[in-house]
Design a protein around this motif. Sequence first.
Motif, PDB file in Angstrom:
ATOM      1  N   GLN A 101       0.837  -1.204   0.000  1.00  0.00           N
ATOM      2  CA  GLN A 101       0.000   0.000   0.000  1.00  0.00           C
ATOM      3  C   GLN A 101       0.873   1.255   0.000  1.00  0.00           C
ATOM      4  O   GLN A 101       0.620   2.188  -0.753  1.00  0.00           O
ATOM      5  CB  GLN A 101      -0.906   0.034   1.225  1.00  0.00           C
ATOM      6  N   LEU A 102       1.864   1.247   0.850  1.00  0.00           N
ATOM      7  CA  LEU A 102       2.750   2.391   0.981  1.00  0.00           C
ATOM      8  C   LEU A 102       3.481   2.681  -0.329  1.00  0.00           C
ATOM      9  O   LEU A 102       3.539   3.824  -0.783  1.00  0.00           O
ATOM     10  CB  LEU A 102       3.750   2.134   2.105  1.00  0.00           C
ATOM     11  N   ALA A 103       4.004   1.645  -0.952  1.00  0.00           N
ATOM     12  CA  ALA A 103       4.721   1.816  -2.218  1.00  0.00           C
ATOM     13  C   ALA A 103       3.801   2.394  -3.291  1.00  0.00           C
ATOM     14  O   ALA A 103       4.161   3.357  -3.984  1.00  0.00           O
ATOM     15  CB  ALA A 103       5.305   0.483  -2.676  1.00  0.00           C
ATOM     16  N   ALA A 104       2.605   1.835  -3.413  1.00  0.00           N
ATOM     17  CA  ALA A 104       1.670   2.305  -4.445  1.00  0.00           C
ATOM     18  C   ALA A 104       1.265   3.752  -4.201  1.00  0.00           C
ATOM     19  O   ALA A 104       1.296   4.583  -5.124  1.00  0.00           O
ATOM     20  CB  ALA A 104       0.442   1.403  -4.477  1.00  0.00           C
ATOM     21  N   ILE A 105       0.909   4.062  -2.975  1.00  0.00           N
ATOM     22  CA  ILE A 105       0.429   5.413  -2.674  1.00  0.00           C
ATOM     23  C   ILE A 105       1.540   6.444  -2.817  1.00  0.00           C
ATOM     24  O   ILE A 105       1.327   7.535  -3.353  1.00  0.00           O
ATOM     25  CB  ILE A 105      -0.209   5.446  -1.271  1.00  0.00           C
ATOM     26  N   LEU A 106       2.743   6.108  -2.374  1.00  0.00           N
ATOM     27  CA  LEU A 106       3.826   7.083  -2.478  1.00  0.00           C
ATOM     28  C   LEU A 106       4.298   7.275  -3.916  1.00  0.00           C
ATOM     29  O   LEU A 106       4.670   8.382  -4.302  1.00  0.00           O
ATOM     30  CB  LEU A 106       4.979   6.700  -1.559  1.00  0.00           C
ATOM     31  N   VAL A 107       4.265   6.237  -4.718  1.00  0.00           N
ATOM     32  CA  VAL A 107       4.601   6.396  -6.141  1.00  0.00           C
ATOM     33  C   VAL A 107       3.571   7.306  -6.808  1.00  0.00           C
ATOM     34  O   VAL A 107       3.924   8.207  -7.577  1.00  0.00           O
ATOM     35  CB  VAL A 107       4.686   5.026  -6.846  1.00  0.00           C
TER      36      VAL A 107
END
Length: 91
Positions: A37-43
Amino acid sequence: MKQKSNEVVLLVCWVVLMLATMATVYWGAQQSTLALQLAAILVIAVVKSGVIIDGFMELRHASVRWRMIMYGWPVAMSVVIAVTLLAAQAG
């Protein structure tokens, strides 16, 4: 003609930002690991900042130095947020 092309650029930026916002909401609601989730949202957040920097702030024609400064900030903040959240989860 210049005015018309600026309006098109702003409209495209607005559409991209709306789609990216919907993608952020989608990923935030997913039942997946925090890291994913973190990777997707921050990208998505970094992409959104790029649209704002190039489109709305019209820095796409600025010098490389200014663009690196402007792009460096959202990337740096994304790294800080990711490290903080992942460290809090691990600890």
